[in-house]
Design a protein around this motif. Structure first.
Motif, PDB file in Angstrom:
ATOM      1  N   ILE A 158      35.867  35.699  47.537  1.00 36.05           N
ATOM      2  CA  ILE A 158      35.625  35.949  45.643  1.00 36.05           C
ATOM      3  C   ILE A 158      35.390  37.070  45.831  1.00 36.05           C
ATOM      4  O   ILE A 158      35.081  37.855  46.436  1.00 36.05           O
ATOM      5  CB  ILE A 158      34.545  35.429  45.202  1.00 36.05           C
ATOM      6  N   LEU A 159      36.532  37.240  44.811  1.00 40.04           N
ATOM      7  CA  LEU A 159      37.181  39.597  44.909  1.00 40.04           C
ATOM      8  C   LEU A 159      37.318  39.880  43.675  1.00 40.04           C
ATOM      9  O   LEU A 159      38.008  38.832  42.518  1.00 40.04           O
ATOM     10  CB  LEU A 159      38.308  39.225  45.679  1.00 40.04           C
ATOM     11  N   VAL A 160      36.600  40.585  43.497  1.00 43.00           N
ATOM     12  CA  VAL A 160      37.535  41.679  42.099  1.00 43.00           C
ATOM     13  C   VAL A 160      39.309  42.291  42.525  1.00 43.00           C
ATOM     14  O   VAL A 160      38.927  42.865  44.008  1.00 43.00           O
ATOM     15  CB  VAL A 160      36.834  42.947  41.884  1.00 43.00           C
ATOM     16  N   GLN A 212      29.882  32.925  43.389  1.00 44.05           N
ATOM     17  CA  GLN A 212      29.291  32.022  44.755  1.00 44.05           C
ATOM     18  C   GLN A 212      28.566  30.989  44.553  1.00 44.05           C
ATOM     19  O   GLN A 212      28.718  29.793  45.009  1.00 44.05           O
ATOM     20  CB  GLN A 212      28.809  33.534  45.813  1.00 44.05           C
ATOM     21  N   HIS A 248      29.772  40.938  39.780  1.00 43.60           N
ATOM     22  CA  HIS A 248      29.479  38.967  39.459  1.00 43.60           C
ATOM     23  C   HIS A 248      29.659  38.519  40.714  1.00 43.60           C
ATOM     24  O   HIS A 248      29.677  37.251  40.088  1.00 43.60           O
ATOM     25  CB  HIS A 248      30.563  39.717  38.436  1.00 43.60           C
ATOM     26  N   LEU A 249      29.500  38.908  41.957  1.00 42.05           N
ATOM     27  CA  LEU A 249      30.502  38.338  42.265  1.00 42.05           C
ATOM     28  C   LEU A 249      29.742  37.277  43.553  1.00 42.05           C
ATOM     29  O   LEU A 249      29.862  35.754  43.711  1.00 42.05           O
ATOM     30  CB  LEU A 249      30.630  38.592  44.136  1.00 42.05           C
ATOM     31  N   GLN A 250      28.194  37.298  43.265  1.00 41.24           N
ATOM     32  CA  GLN A 250      27.670  35.956  43.728  1.00 41.24           C
ATOM     33  C   GLN A 250      26.974  35.120  42.568  1.00 41.24           C
ATOM     34  O   GLN A 250      27.044  33.559  42.352  1.00 41.24           O
ATOM     35  CB  GLN A 250      26.234  36.533  43.383  1.00 41.24           C
ATOM     36  N   TYR A 274      39.949  30.789  46.357  1.00 39.22           N
ATOM     37  CA  TYR A 274      39.939  32.467  46.165  1.00 39.22           C
ATOM     38  C   TYR A 274      39.525  32.283  44.613  1.00 39.22           C
ATOM     39  O   TYR A 274      40.559  31.272  44.254  1.00 39.22           O
ATOM     40  CB  TYR A 274      40.992  33.189  46.335  1.00 39.22           C
ATOM     41  N   LEU A 294      38.938  38.302  39.980  1.00 41.50           N
ATOM     42  CA  LEU A 294      37.899  38.395  39.218  1.00 41.50           C
ATOM     43  C   LEU A 294      38.562  39.453  38.471  1.00 41.50           C
ATOM     44  O   LEU A 294      38.555  40.567  39.290  1.00 41.50           O
ATOM     45  CB  LEU A 294      36.664  38.725  39.055  1.00 41.50           C
ATOM     46  N   GLU A 330      31.517  43.857  41.897  1.00 43.90           N
ATOM     47  CA  GLU A 330      31.051  43.888  42.483  1.00 43.90           C
ATOM     48  C   GLU A 330      29.870  42.366  42.197  1.00 43.90           C
ATOM     49  O   GLU A 330      29.662  41.593  42.951  1.00 43.90           O
ATOM     50  CB  GLU A 330      30.873  44.394  43.705  1.00 43.90           C
TER      51      GLU A 330
END
Length: 262
Positions: free
Chosen positions: A233-235, A225, A220-222, A206, A209, A218
């Motif tokens: 990946i989670l905020v 990834q 920034h997830l990619q 995991y 963020l 959200e």
């Protein structure tokens, strides 16, 4: 009447038995003071002291946690200032100590946080209220599920450009362990900068963020990834991982939900 107590840095602090003009230089401790039932006694807070919103917006702002304005604080004429070793700048704190009673916390884990809450309860004459808050926190954390399975590996990001993570010796690291996660950067100290290659090599299950201090979203997830295609990946709510006051009453339930991730 005055009393003499020791803070969490083992320094003696002489202050009134019932402080009437309190300045708080730490957001989580400001929220705690309000949770203890103080209102008029709190005369100054930092610009980052945002909880409770309706209460803090009416208080005099004394600047940031690092760059607080000593002259503004002097004009408030506090009879107690509450700070924290990590969050506040030492030079400014030492200047304030020449004129006012300054009580400092020093927190690395849940036990330190509980100790701080109880001590501040004594400082401000709210012992029963602080004991009630601590009981709620302890009940929550004692109810966290345990498992014999290996902990899930996680990287916890607090900053972007440069990438910075929470590592060993931090309150966040202690919270991650209690939530059932293994910090993949636990061999590093405090809040190190890391590279994308280091993250890739760590192979976390995991990537968390944090919503603060960097406001990860959200969008920034990619980016992460792309570095770790197999990681989830989670905020996450940074306040529930790093605010060591009364907000801890809600942390365990939040961690329990995170621990149920597949």
């Amino acid at each position: 009447m005055t009393k003499t107590v020791k803070d969490q840095m083992n320094q003696e602090v002489k202050l009134p038995v019932s402080p009437k003009r309190i300045v708080s230089l730490v957001p989580s401790q400001t929220e705690l003071l309000f949770a203890l039932g103080l209102r008029e006694e709190i005369v100054g807070v930092t610009i980052y002291c945002i909880h409770p919103a309706e209460e803090t917006k009416h208080k005099t702002k004394v600047g940031g946690t690092k760059n607080f304005d000593v002259e503004v604080i002097k004009r408030l004429n506090p009879d107690l200032i509450i700070g924290n070793k990590e969050e506040n700048e030492e030079k400014g704190i030492n200047t304030l100590k020449k004129s006012f009673p300054v009580w400092m916390s020093d927190i690395f884990n849940l036990e330190d946080a509980v100790d701080m809450i109880l001590r501040i309860g004594v400082l401000v004459g709210k012992e029963s209220e602080s004991e009630s808050i601590v009981l709620n926190i302890q009940r929550g954390f004692s109810a966290l599920p345990t498992t014999k399975l290996p902990p899930k590996k996680v990287a916890y990001f607090i900053w972007r450009k440069p990438y910075m993570v929470a590592a060993s010796g931090t309150f966040i690291d202690d919270m991650l362990k209690r939530a059932g996660f293994q910090n993949v950067f636990g061999s590093l100290s405090r809040y190190p900068e890391i590279s994308a290659e280091q993250l890739r090599e760590a192979q976390p299950d995991y990537i968390f963020l944090s919503s603060e201090p960097y406001p990860f979203k959200e969008k920034h997830l990619q980016e992460f990834q792309n570095i770790c295609p197999d990681a989830a990946i989670l905020v996450v709510d940074g306040e529930l991982f790093s605010w060591y006051g009364s907000r801890l009453q809600a942390s365990a339930a939040y961690f329990s939900k995170l621990g149920q991730l597949g």
